[in-house]
Write an enzyme that holds these catalytic residues in place. Structure first.
Site, mmCIF file in Angstrom:
data_model
loop_
_atom_site.group_PDB
_atom_site.id
_atom_site.type_symbol
_atom_site.label_atom_id
_atom_site.label_comp_id
_atom_site.label_asym_id
_atom_site.label_seq_id
_atom_site.Cartn_x
_atom_site.Cartn_y
_atom_site.Cartn_z
ATOM 1 N N THR B 82 -30.011 7.113 5.701
ATOM 2 C CA THR B 82 -29.278 7.693 6.823
ATOM 3 C C THR B 82 -29.458 9.207 6.859
ATOM 4 O O THR B 82 -29.700 9.796 7.909
ATOM 5 C CB THR B 82 -27.779 7.342 6.703
ATOM 6 O OG1 THR B 82 -27.657 5.926 6.790
ATOM 7 C CG2 THR B 82 -26.964 7.996 7.803
ATOM 8 N N ASN B 159 -34.306 -3.802 11.009
ATOM 9 C CA ASN B 159 -33.511 -4.345 9.910
ATOM 10 C C ASN B 159 -32.818 -5.655 10.258
ATOM 11 O O ASN B 159 -32.515 -6.452 9.393
ATOM 12 C CB ASN B 159 -32.472 -3.308 9.468
ATOM 13 C CG ASN B 159 -31.651 -2.802 10.633
ATOM 14 O OD1 ASN B 159 -32.181 -2.494 11.699
ATOM 15 N ND2 ASN B 159 -30.350 -2.715 10.446
ATOM 16 N N CYS B 345 -16.921 -9.870 15.192
ATOM 17 C CA CYS B 345 -15.788 -10.146 14.309
ATOM 18 C C CYS B 345 -16.021 -9.608 12.908
ATOM 19 O O CYS B 345 -15.086 -9.373 12.172
ATOM 20 C CB CYS B 345 -15.537 -11.642 14.223
ATOM 21 S SG CYS B 345 -15.347 -12.402 15.827
#
Ligand code: FES
Lengths: 245, 442
Positions: B82, B159, B345
């Site tokens: 990141t 990914n 969810c």
């Protein structure tokens, strides 16, 4: 021939597999601090309670087959705007006693939605069934307490059962001609005689109603108050523009 | 219902989430070990301990440079994939203020959210749509390039759905644009960045063959240490550091170097790249076997992402229609199987996978998506176990489900369930307009 036996083998294997005991039920509790989510009842790191797990792995009152005609008095479906999950419910009401005799459900929802709806269905139908008015008083918190809690992020899942029940019961009130009992929440009554709200019209439009006649057909009640017709037509135009424009 | 009398056959953990993270290879751990308590010097120090650390740092840097076909000074160590993405994107764009950037809609959030941050800072950003398999269309890219485009960031391999983007082809385009700019007297440079975190264990990461100017790697996907990233930056690419300090890593990434981590990621990349051809072959076979068998045993599923060589060899992503992925995960977990889902969810933000939405599927397909990513320890036996357990769970969850999706659906199915509260939050954000449903007789 050979292929067939192979297929059967696979089938029996699968059957066996599905009967396997889930390992999770035996897992040791996870030490606190391991999870970002905290149980609001114990203040400890979140672990699904045994009751949640039980209702998740063995949900109660599921409707497993398609309902037969006349099997239930009403059905209703709601979605969660938070996560997109949907819940459908069916009820059977004892007309004389006004008690919920049966409550069945299906969900396209997560583990917490499954567990909390299962618990909700048990609460409503246990001990001969609750009176409709009492059942409407059950709050999501009450369900959560019986489940020994849910993670904060999952509270909206327990709300799903509550909302589906209200919608189903409203549909029951309409279907049984008890328009005055319809509960109007956060919606505007358009036809006061039949307690038809803007929500009902929105739903009809989302189900494909294009005209006043379509809406009447969808609501299955016609229109009680002719004076409301212009407003209904205006709402149809509004929702058509909003969703299909 | 599941019965509780019989014992589970396999108490073993079946880990199929290697795209999330991998274990740290014991050889990597061994290489790192001395740099914790024995050789803990700071490479900036002059004395012997410092020199030792510096030597380890240089060796690791050279090793990575050699594998990438780069020069040591082109390797920047960071704290994660990141961070490398952020340094590449924010760093390059802020060095050329006001210029334009291009990326695509199914990038990792490390790219997307930093691109959005740039937009807030006033930079124009174009998000290219991808096709149904997740590929960026080069023709659309050509159209999107503006005279002031400075950066194109397209991931090497996705990914979630394993799509391998045609990076070398995109690089060719970038070179062509450069030439055109020289001819037309446009002095704005144009750089190509790729996030290769998922690809590094399986694909060629040679800089020259790929033709990229910036490339992101991280440790945690290649059996290396977590908390380690690498950014390759071609000489000449201007970058503004994200923060200031002691001036380490050519002033681009201040902070005392994590020598153990650096040694570890270098070792991990060495191992990963030396195994990659064999692993690629082995895993492609397993992947195709698994996909074939899942399709044979479970009806009504769709594969997300491409087939064959254009897909990452360790990635399987399927939508099992009408079921919700988080419930599926919990059931699988009960059998010791660990995988992931693109369902809202299961995400902290309650957003469905932007990748599944990005390839043109309605959100219910994202809710129903299951990702299985294989790794070094994965065997056919593991997959057979999953194949044995899954159909029963799917059958059960389908019985629970009130929805019955069309396999070719492109829009949400149960809009009327949302009356009175509006469509789900991401549909609102996207400004979804539905196609008029044909009034169905109920
Ligand atoms: S009902 Fe959607 S997250 Fe629980």
């Amino acid at each position: 021939m050979k292929q067939k036996t192979k297929k059967q083998n696979v089938a029996t294997k699968i059957k066996k597999a599905t009967k396997l005991q889930p390992a999770v039920l035996k897992r040791k509790p996870v030490p606190p601090g391991k999870y970002e989510v905290v149980n609001q009842y114990t203040g400890q790191g979140w672990v699904y309670s045994d009751i949640v797990k039980q209702h998740f792995f063995q949900p109660q009152n599921l409707l497993l087959d398609e309902p037969k005609k006349g099997q239930f008095d009403a059905e209703g479906e709601v979605g969660s705007p938070a996560c997109g999950d949907t819940m459908r419910m069916w009820v059977k009401i004892d007309k004389k006693t006004d008690r919920v005799k049966e409550l069945k459900w299906k969900t396209f929802g997560c583990g917490s939605a499954i567990a909390s709806t299962s618990m909700f269905s048990v609460m409503v139908t246990e001990n001969g069934g609750m009176k409709v008015d009492e059942a409407l008083k059950i709050r999501p918190q009450d369900v959560m307490a019986r489940l020994s809690g849910l993670p904060d992020r999952k509270i909206h899942c327990s709300v799903l059962a509550d909302k589906a029940f209200r919608k189903t019961i409203n549909n029951y009130f309409h279907a049984s001609g008890q328009h005055d009992r319809v509960i109007v929440e956060g919606a505007k009554v358009i036809d006061a005689r039949l307690n038809i709200t803007d929500k009902d019209i929105e739903e009809a439009v989302l189900e494909g109603a294009q005209t006043l006649e379509d809406v009447q057909k969808k609501l299955k009640v016609g229109v009680g108050d002719p004076e409301s017709i212009p407003e209904i037509e205006q709402l149809i135009r509004f929702f058509k523009e909003k969703y299909y424009g | 219902m599941m019965q509780s009398s019989k014992k589970i056959k396999s108490q073993k953990r079946t880990y199929l989430d290697h795209a999330a993270t991998t274990s740290t290879d014991t050889r990597v751990v061994r290489a790192m070990q001395p740099f914790f308590s024995k050789m803990y010097g700071n490479p900036s120090s002059l004395y012997a301990d410092g020199r030792m650390a510096k030597e380890a740092l240089q060796k690791a840097r050279s090793s990575i440079a050699t594998i990438l076909g780069a020069r040591p000074e082109e390797i920047i160590f960071t704290g994660s994939g990141t961070e490398s993405d952020a340094l590449a994107i924010l760093g390059v764009m802020r060095a050329y203020s006001g210029k334009h950037m291009i990326t695509d809609t199914i990038e990792h959030h490390a790219v997307l959210y930093n691109a959005e941050l740039l937009e807030k800072e006033g930079f124009p950003v174009t998000y290219l749509p991808v096709d149904a398999e997740g590929f960026v269309d080069i023709k659309k890219l050509v159209v999107a390039v503006r005279p002031d485009t400075v950066l194109i960031s397209i991931m090497y391999a996705n990914n979630e759905i394993g799509t391998i983007q045609p990076i070398a082809e995109i690089a060719k385009l970038v070179r062509r644009i450069r030439k055109e700019r020289i001819i037309s007297g446009n002095e704005t440079p144009i750089w190509l960045h790729t996030d290769a975190c998922q690809a590094a264990g399986y694909l060629d990461v040679n800089i020259e063959r790929l033709g990229v100017d910036l490339l992101t790697l991280n440790g945690s996907k290649i059996y290396g240490p977590k908390g380690m990233g690498v950014l390759y930056r071609r000489r000449g690419v201007k970058i503004a550091p994200l923060w200031l300090g002691g001036g380490q890593e050519q002033k681009l990434r201040s902070g005392t170097e994590n020598i153990a981590g650096i040694v570890g990621i270098a070792r991990a990349l060495e191992i990963a790249q030396s195994h990659k051809d064999g692993e690629n072959k082995r895993l492609s076979k397993l992947r195709d076997y698994f996909i074939r068998e899942v399709f044979a045993r479970i009806p009504k599923i769709v594969l997300n992402g491409p087939e064959g060589e254009r897909r990452l060899s360790n990635n399987v992503n399927i939508s099992i229609l009408d079921i919700e992925g988080e419930a599926m995960l919990l059931y699988l977990d009960a059998y010791g199987i660990e995988a992931s889902t693109g369902s809202a969810c299961d995400s902290a933000t309650l957003d469905p996978s932007h990748v599944i939405l990005g390839i043109g599927r309605p959100y219910e397909f994202a809710h129903a998506s299951m990702r299985f990513t294989l790794g070094r320890a994965t065997t056919k036996k593991d997959l057979d176990y999953v194949l044995q357990v899954m159909p029963g769970i799917v059958e059960k969850l389908r019985k629970i489900s009130p929805i019955n999706l069309d396999m070719n659906a492109t829009q949400m199915s149960h809009a009327s369930a949302f009356a009175g509260q509006g469509l789900p939050h991401w549909e609102k954000k996207r400004g979804t307009k539905l196609k008029t449903p044909s009034p169905k007789a109920q």
